[in-house]
Design a protein around this motif. Structure first.
Motif, PDB file in Angstrom:
ATOM      1  N   SER A 188       0.845  -1.184   0.000  1.00 23.52           N
ATOM      2  CA  SER A 188       0.000   0.000   0.000  1.00 23.52           C
ATOM      3  C   SER A 188       0.877   1.230   0.000  1.00 23.52           C
ATOM      4  CB  SER A 188      -0.931   0.008   1.222  1.00 23.52           C
ATOM      5  OG  SER A 188      -0.195   0.156   2.413  1.00 23.52           O
ATOM      6  N   ARG A 189       0.340   2.324  -0.501  1.00 25.09           N
ATOM      7  CA  ARG A 189       1.112   3.562  -0.556  1.00 25.09           C
ATOM      8  C   ARG A 189       0.352   4.678   0.143  1.00 25.09           C
ATOM      9  NH1 ARG A 189       5.600   2.944  -3.236  1.00 25.09           N
ATOM     10  NH2 ARG A 189       5.767   1.288  -4.779  1.00 25.09           N
ATOM     11  N   GLY A 190       1.114   5.560   0.734  1.00 22.46           N
ATOM     12  CA  GLY A 190       0.546   6.668   1.490  1.00 22.46           C
ATOM     13  C   GLY A 190       1.601   7.202   2.435  1.00 22.46           C
ATOM     14  N   ARG A 191       1.173   7.921   3.441  1.00 27.90           N
ATOM     15  CA  ARG A 191       2.127   8.448   4.421  1.00 27.90           C
ATOM     16  C   ARG A 191       2.877   7.302   5.096  1.00 27.90           C
ATOM     17  NH1 ARG A 191      -0.226  12.049   8.866  1.00 27.90           N
ATOM     18  NH2 ARG A 191       2.013  12.030   9.362  1.00 27.90           N
ATOM     19  N   PRO A 192       4.203   7.413   5.206  1.00 30.72           N
ATOM     20  CA  PRO A 192       4.984   6.326   5.819  1.00 30.72           C
ATOM     21  C   PRO A 192       4.863   6.271   7.337  1.00 30.72           C
ATOM     22  CG  PRO A 192       6.436   8.127   5.214  1.00 30.72           C
ATOM     23  CD  PRO A 192       5.077   8.491   4.684  1.00 30.72           C
ATOM     24  N   THR A 193       4.225   7.266   7.929  1.00 29.71           N
ATOM     25  CA  THR A 193       4.030   7.291   9.374  1.00 29.71           C
ATOM     26  C   THR A 193       2.592   7.716   9.650  1.00 29.71           C
ATOM     27  OG1 THR A 193       4.785   9.597   9.504  1.00 29.71           O
ATOM     28  CG2 THR A 193       6.451   7.878   9.820  1.00 29.71           C
ATOM     29  N   GLY A 194       2.249   7.779  10.922  1.00 34.78           N
ATOM     30  CA  GLY A 194       0.922   8.243  11.286  1.00 34.78           C
ATOM     31  C   GLY A 194      -0.009   7.109  11.663  1.00 34.78           C
ATOM     32  N   LEU A 195      -1.209   7.483  12.103  1.00 30.68           N
ATOM     33  CA  LEU A 195      -2.170   6.512  12.610  1.00 30.68           C
ATOM     34  C   LEU A 195      -2.582   5.495  11.558  1.00 30.68           C
ATOM     35  CD1 LEU A 195      -3.974   5.573  14.936  1.00 30.68           C
ATOM     36  CD2 LEU A 195      -5.705   7.215  14.134  1.00 30.68           C
ATOM     37  N   GLY A 196      -2.773   5.946  10.325  1.00 30.33           N
ATOM     38  CA  GLY A 196      -3.188   5.021   9.277  1.00 30.33           C
ATOM     39  C   GLY A 196      -2.179   3.923   9.042  1.00 30.33           C
ATOM     40  N   MET A 197      -0.893   4.284   9.057  1.00 28.23           N
ATOM     41  CA  MET A 197       0.154   3.292   8.854  1.00 28.23           C
ATOM     42  C   MET A 197       0.220   2.332  10.038  1.00 28.23           C
ATOM     43  SD  MET A 197       2.314   2.380   6.619  1.00 28.23           S
ATOM     44  CE  MET A 197       2.449   0.658   7.024  1.00 28.23           C
ATOM     45  N   VAL A 198       0.045   2.860  11.256  1.00 24.89           N
ATOM     46  CA  VAL A 198       0.073   2.014  12.453  1.00 24.89           C
ATOM     47  C   VAL A 198      -1.087   1.022  12.428  1.00 24.89           C
ATOM     48  CG1 VAL A 198      -0.162   1.998  14.965  1.00 24.89           C
ATOM     49  CG2 VAL A 198       1.295   3.707  13.856  1.00 24.89           C
ATOM     50  N   LEU A 199      -2.288   1.498  12.128  1.00 25.45           N
ATOM     51  CA  LEU A 199      -3.450   0.608  12.085  1.00 25.45           C
ATOM     52  C   LEU A 199      -3.297  -0.448  11.000  1.00 25.45           C
ATOM     53  CD1 LEU A 199      -6.360   3.170  12.604  1.00 25.45           C
ATOM     54  CD2 LEU A 199      -5.439   1.544  14.263  1.00 25.45           C
ATOM     55  N   THR A 200      -2.755  -0.049   9.850  1.00 24.85           N
ATOM     56  CA  THR A 200      -2.553  -1.008   8.761  1.00 24.85           C
ATOM     57  C   THR A 200      -1.572  -2.101   9.172  1.00 24.85           C
ATOM     58  OG1 THR A 200      -3.009   0.679   7.084  1.00 24.85           O
ATOM     59  CG2 THR A 200      -1.771  -1.256   6.371  1.00 24.85           C
ATOM     60  N   ALA A 201      -0.481  -1.709   9.808  1.00 26.26           N
ATOM     61  CA  ALA A 201       0.520  -2.690  10.239  1.00 26.26           C
ATOM     62  C   ALA A 201      -0.016  -3.600  11.336  1.00 26.26           C
ATOM     63  CB  ALA A 201       1.777  -1.979  10.719  1.00 26.26           C
ATOM     64  N   ALA A 202      -0.865  -3.051  12.212  1.00 25.58           N
ATOM     65  CA  ALA A 202      -1.393  -3.841  13.325  1.00 25.58           C
ATOM     66  C   ALA A 202      -2.519  -4.772  12.914  1.00 25.58           C
ATOM     67  CB  ALA A 202      -1.890  -2.907  14.432  1.00 25.58           C
ATOM     68  N   ALA A 203      -3.058  -4.578  11.715  1.00 24.62           N
ATOM     69  CA  ALA A 203      -4.252  -5.330  11.314  1.00 24.62           C
ATOM     70  C   ALA A 203      -3.971  -6.786  10.973  1.00 24.62           C
ATOM     71  CB  ALA A 203      -4.915  -4.647  10.119  1.00 24.62           C
ATOM     72  N   GLY A 204      -2.741  -7.118  10.578  1.00 20.96           N
ATOM     73  CA  GLY A 204      -2.473  -8.466  10.079  1.00 20.96           C
ATOM     74  C   GLY A 204      -2.692  -9.565  11.098  1.00 20.96           C
ATOM     75  N   TYR A 205      -1.970  -9.506  12.207  1.00 20.19           N
ATOM     76  CA  TYR A 205      -2.060 -10.581  13.199  1.00 20.19           C
ATOM     77  C   TYR A 205      -3.368 -10.558  13.979  1.00 20.19           C
ATOM     78  CZ  TYR A 205       2.607 -12.406  12.484  1.00 20.19           C
ATOM     79  OH  TYR A 205       3.710 -13.018  11.936  1.00 20.19           O
ATOM     80  N   THR A 206      -4.061  -9.445  13.968  1.00 18.87           N
ATOM     81  CA  THR A 206      -5.334  -9.372  14.679  1.00 18.87           C
ATOM     82  C   THR A 206      -6.523  -9.743  13.793  1.00 18.87           C
ATOM     83  OG1 THR A 206      -5.487  -7.000  14.187  1.00 18.87           O
ATOM     84  CG2 THR A 206      -4.508  -7.627  16.298  1.00 18.87           C
ATOM     85  N   ALA A 207      -6.367  -9.683  12.477  1.00 21.00           N
ATOM     86  CA  ALA A 207      -7.502  -9.874  11.571  1.00 21.00           C
ATOM     87  C   ALA A 207      -8.159 -11.251  11.667  1.00 21.00           C
ATOM     88  CB  ALA A 207      -7.078  -9.589  10.130  1.00 21.00           C
ATOM     89  N   PRO A 208      -7.399 -12.369  11.644  1.00 26.52           N
ATOM     90  CA  PRO A 208      -8.080 -13.675  11.707  1.00 26.52           C
ATOM     91  C   PRO A 208      -8.953 -13.823  12.943  1.00 26.52           C
ATOM     92  CG  PRO A 208      -5.792 -13.953  11.038  1.00 26.52           C
ATOM     93  CD  PRO A 208      -5.943 -12.530  11.467  1.00 26.52           C
ATOM     94  N   SER A 209      -8.426 -13.421  14.091  1.00 23.65           N
ATOM     95  CA  SER A 209      -9.180 -13.562  15.339  1.00 23.65           C
ATOM     96  C   SER A 209     -10.402 -12.651  15.367  1.00 23.65           C
ATOM     97  CB  SER A 209      -8.274 -13.252  16.531  1.00 23.65           C
ATOM     98  OG  SER A 209      -7.228 -14.193  16.626  1.00 23.65           O
TER      99      SER A 209
END
Length: 254
Positions: A100-121
């Protein structure tokens, strides 16, 4: 799994539902409720999901489904936070890559990175809530729609094949199978997400303990937030275990 870099790469209807039903009947079938299966079937589907998660040989195959949810989580949150999703790759070693492309920092990037391991559960928890409310058909069709939407963003042949086979299974079951088979399939799928969401976090923790996965989601989140990776691992554990407990209670009607 964790081949992710941020700029960023981050790793029941009756047969003939669409054929003869009027729009009103279709609405009722999709959004109406179906009876819960017998308790023995709920327990049997839990045992089946455990059998797909615990033995290592089967896990090497079934983990592909967890990777779909993992990468789909990255992709969905990237879109919801205003990032541009460029593509998703699923690999035969059960790793994945979401670009994905966009700001390399900020809340959106943090939420995107955190979504992977939490998504299945979290998907499993949402599915358990739908099943507890009697929405077996709706769950199957929502899952089919999400899989089809994700297929559009797949950028490699193995990933496309995996998505087509998975989506076809949901489509055929939700369209052609009788209500008992649909219920069993839906409960097994939700149990698998709840149970399968727990193991990857322990695997990641073990890899990091031995010096592996230096660019894991937890490490990327640490660089983004200056919070130690161990704290992000704790969050992943908390989400997966709490989802399993809560979802399991809903499924077992406790």
């Amino acid at each position: 799994m964790d081949n992710h870099h941020s700029a960023y790469l981050l790793g029941s209807a009756s047969p003939g539902l669409l054929g003869s039903a009027s729009p009103g009947e279709l609405w009722d079938r999709l959004f109406g409720t179906q009876p819960a299966p017998e308790q023995w079937l709920t327990i049997a589907t839990c045992a089946l999901a455990l059998a797909a998660v615990l033995p290592r040989p089967l896990w090497r195959l079934s983990r592909n489904a967890v990777t779909i949810a993992h990468e789909g989580g990255h992709g969905l949150i990237a879109l919801l936070t205003g990032r541009r999703l460029e593509g998703i790759r699923l690999h035969s070693d059960t790793s994945g890559l979401t670009v994905s492309r966009g700001r390399p920092t900020g809340l959106g990037m943090v939420l995107t990175a955190a979504a992977g391991y939490t998504a299945p559960s979290l998907l499993g928890l949402g599915g358990a809530w739908l099943l507890a409310a009697g929405h077996i058909t709706l769950l199957l069709w929502l899952a089919t729609a999400l899989l089809l939407a994700m297929l559009v963003m797949i950028r490699n042949a193995y990933g496309a094949l995996t998505m087509i086979l998975t989506g076809a299974a949901f489509l055929l079951i939700s369209w052609l199978a009788d209500p008992g088979v649909q219920a069993g399939f839906a409960y097994a799928a939700v149990w698998f997400l709840l149970l399968g969401g727990v193991r990857p976090v322990f695997e990641l923790q073990a890899k990091r303990r031995h010096g592996g996965a230096p660019d894991s989601d937890a490490d990327q989140l640490s660089r983004l937030t200056h919070v130690p990776p161990a704290m992000w691992l704790f969050l992943f554990h908390a989400v997966s275990i709490c989802s399993l407990i809560g979802g399991g209670r809903w499924l077992l009607d406790l």
